[in-house]
Design an enzyme around this catalytic site. Structure first.
Site, PDB file in Angstrom:
ATOM      1  N   SER A 182     -11.637 -39.883 -65.189  1.00  0.00           N
ATOM      2  CA  SER A 182     -10.915 -40.298 -63.991  1.00  0.00           C
ATOM      3  C   SER A 182     -11.210 -39.458 -62.754  1.00  0.00           C
ATOM      4  O   SER A 182     -10.990 -39.911 -61.638  1.00  0.00           O
ATOM      5  CB  SER A 182      -9.415 -40.319 -64.276  1.00  0.00           C
ATOM      6  N   HIS A 210      -9.133 -46.590 -67.284  1.00  0.00           N
ATOM      7  CA  HIS A 210      -9.860 -46.922 -66.050  1.00  0.00           C
ATOM      8  C   HIS A 210     -10.997 -47.920 -66.305  1.00  0.00           C
ATOM      9  O   HIS A 210     -11.789 -48.194 -65.403  1.00  0.00           O
ATOM     10  CB  HIS A 210     -10.432 -45.664 -65.395  1.00  0.00           C
ATOM     11  N   LYS A 241      -2.583 -49.890 -64.361  1.00  0.00           N
ATOM     12  CA  LYS A 241      -3.656 -49.745 -63.372  1.00  0.00           C
ATOM     13  C   LYS A 241      -4.177 -51.152 -62.998  1.00  0.00           C
ATOM     14  O   LYS A 241      -3.480 -51.878 -62.297  1.00  0.00           O
ATOM     15  CB  LYS A 241      -4.752 -48.821 -63.900  1.00  0.00           C
TER      16      LYS A 241
HETATM   17  C1  LIG Z   1      -7.541 -41.803 -68.817  1.00  0.00           C
HETATM   18  C2  LIG Z   1      -6.055 -41.973 -68.676  1.00  0.00           C
HETATM   19  N1  LIG Z   1      -5.306 -42.073 -69.782  1.00  0.00           N
HETATM   20  C3  LIG Z   1      -3.966 -42.237 -69.716  1.00  0.00           C
HETATM   21  C4  LIG Z   1      -3.316 -42.306 -68.505  1.00  0.00           C
HETATM   22  C5  LIG Z   1      -1.820 -42.485 -68.478  1.00  0.00           C
HETATM   23  O1  LIG Z   1      -1.529 -43.816 -68.223  1.00  0.00           O
HETATM   24  P1  LIG Z   1      -0.015 -44.272 -68.001  1.00  0.00           P
HETATM   25  O2  LIG Z   1       0.241 -44.221 -66.532  1.00  0.00           O
HETATM   26  O3  LIG Z   1       0.058 -45.656 -68.576  1.00  0.00           O
HETATM   27  O4  LIG Z   1       0.848 -43.306 -68.771  1.00  0.00           O
HETATM   28  C6  LIG Z   1      -4.053 -42.210 -67.316  1.00  0.00           C
HETATM   29  C7  LIG Z   1      -3.357 -42.290 -66.012  1.00  0.00           C
HETATM   30  O5  LIG Z   1      -3.592 -41.569 -65.090  1.00  0.00           O
HETATM   31  C8  LIG Z   1      -5.462 -42.035 -67.401  1.00  0.00           C
HETATM   32  O6  LIG Z   1      -6.198 -41.919 -66.298  1.00  0.00           O
END
Ligand SMILES: Cc1ncc(COP(=O)(O)O)c(C=O)c1O
Length: 398
Positions: A182, A210, A241
């Site tokens: 990310s 993502h 997202k």
């Molecule tokens: C790679 C990744 N995994 C998990 C999450 C967490 O997602 P959630 O907002 O559904 O808890 C994010 C969010 O930033 C993320 O970028």
């Protein structure tokens, strides 16, 4: 003041003098390509995960409203007591169909999905092998497991082999990677990871937060983009997202894994499930992605345009194809100052520095949406080029 509170207060003061306190800007509008910030007015949103522009899509808002009328506001319980509605199963089956997996288990967030995975399936006699740049929810989730832990260097397949070799004597091995990193917008080398995990009999899990709705011709994510759709053992991902941007997450994979998590995964067993509005809103989002390939197509076109224009004008971006477009600055204070300057010019981009990224690797992280028009992108590009010149980080144009 209680000693706990004075400790916290001192820490907050030192963050404040170091300029690392995070400030939240209150939006007065829905999330979208343009947002209204209280006290600042309308700006171009270039820093959200609203990749497909579905966060305010009328079909999703309508589905959510209908869900509240038909199924109420919330479940007031966890799933196995009295918190499962027919629509929860419907969404789980739809996600499995979308990912080409056998079944899905919903969680309150992808954070919860990652938190509830490793401690449940990997015990003392097992190993978890994880990319060093994996998301914080994976890192924390792995900490909760008693399994042996090995990290490998980001996307480095030689180092993954070393880690698998080092854990050879363990019972079961789980290899975990983000599909898309990310802070980088880079993709995990999934074809090579599939080969290596098979060679060592390991179980490969990919966090597609993502990738889902973003990559691949039909939005099925990193595996579709890299030609290995259907070959990953299991996934975690988010509904927060590209798929509407609300809330919720899931793990999707083989029946036996999903059933085991349903029986034993703590964030699933001890926390309320998704509200009906989010469930039907997410189903509507998946339908939109499936029925109208132009969402994914526009996102891809916008991303390619934005990346090419910035590069041609001398702005140093991290190469790639993903709508996460990091502009490499180096110094944290400079990246944060540039982000503030961009905001005064009507462009909202976040600056990230140490400790979120390594020392000296501070960046502005732009994120493109299918909902951006060419005019939004051109205005943002012009502002970025001006600010880059002002801060002395513009290279000679390509
Ligand atoms: C790679 C990744 N995994 C998990 C999450 C967490 O997602 P959630 O907002 O559904 O808890 C994010 C969010 O930033 C993320 O970028």
């Amino acid at each position: 003041m209680n000693t706990l509170l004075s400790t916290l207060s001192a820490e907050l003061e030192s963050m404040s003098s170091a300029g690392t306190l995070k400030r939240e800007l209150p939006l007065k509008s829905a999330q979208g390509p343009l947002v209204e910030i209280e006290g600042l007015g309308e700006v171009i949103m270039l820093t959200s995960n609203n990749y497909l522009g579905l966060a305010d899509h009328p079909a999703i808002v309508e589905a959510a409203e209908k869900a509240e009328r038909d199924f109420g506001y919330g479940l007031a319980s966890v799933r196995f007591i009295c918190g499962t509605q027919t629509i929860h199963r419907q969404l789980e089956e739809r996600i499995a169909e979308f990912f080409g997996t056998e079944d899905t288990i919903l969680y309150g967030s992808c954070w919860n999905a990652n938190e509830g995975l490793f401690q449940t399936v990997a015990l003392e006699q097992d190993a978890i092998v994880s990319d060093e740049l994996n998301h914080a929810s994976i890192i924390d989730g792995i900490r909760l497991s008693k399994a042996r832990k090995e990290r490998f260097k980001n996307r480095d397949m030689g180092d993954l082999r070393r880690a698998l070799e080092a854990t050879k004597d363990t019972r079961n091995k789980v290899v975990m990677t983000d599909g898309v990193f990310s802070m980088e917008g880079s993709l995990a080398p999934l074809p090579e990871m599939i080969e290596l995990t098979r060679e060592y009999g390991a179980f490969l899990v990919v966090d597609e937060s993502h990738g889902t709705g973003v990559l691949g011709a039909t939005g099925r994510g990193t595996p579709e983009e890299l030609g290995v759709f259907g070959k990953i053992d299991a996934y975690t991902s988010t509904l927060g997202k590209a798929l509407g941007g609300s809330h919720g997450g899931f793990t999707t994979g083989p029946n036996v894994l999903v059933e085991y998590l349903r029986q034993k995964s703590r964030p699933y067993l001890f926390s309320n499930t998704l509200p009906p509005a989010v469930v039907l809103g997410s189903l509507a989002a998946i339908d939109l992605v499936d029925k109208d390939p132009s969402f994914v197509g526009r996102l891809r076109e916008n991303t390619a345009y934005f990346r090419a224009q910035l590069t041609a004008k001398g702005v140093r971006v991290r190469e790639g194809i993903h709508p996460i477009v990091p502009i490499l600055i180096g110094d944290t204070a400079k990246a944060i100052a540039m982000s503030k300057e961009l905001l005064t010019r009507g462009v909202y981009v976040s600056g990230f520095g140490f400790p979120v990224v390594p020392q000296g690797a501070a960046r502005l992280r732009c994120q493109i949406s299918a909902a951006h028009t060419r005019e939004h992108l051109d205005r943002a590009i012009a502002a970025i080029v001006e600010v880059a010149a002002q801060f002395g980080v513009l290279e000679s144009a390509a």
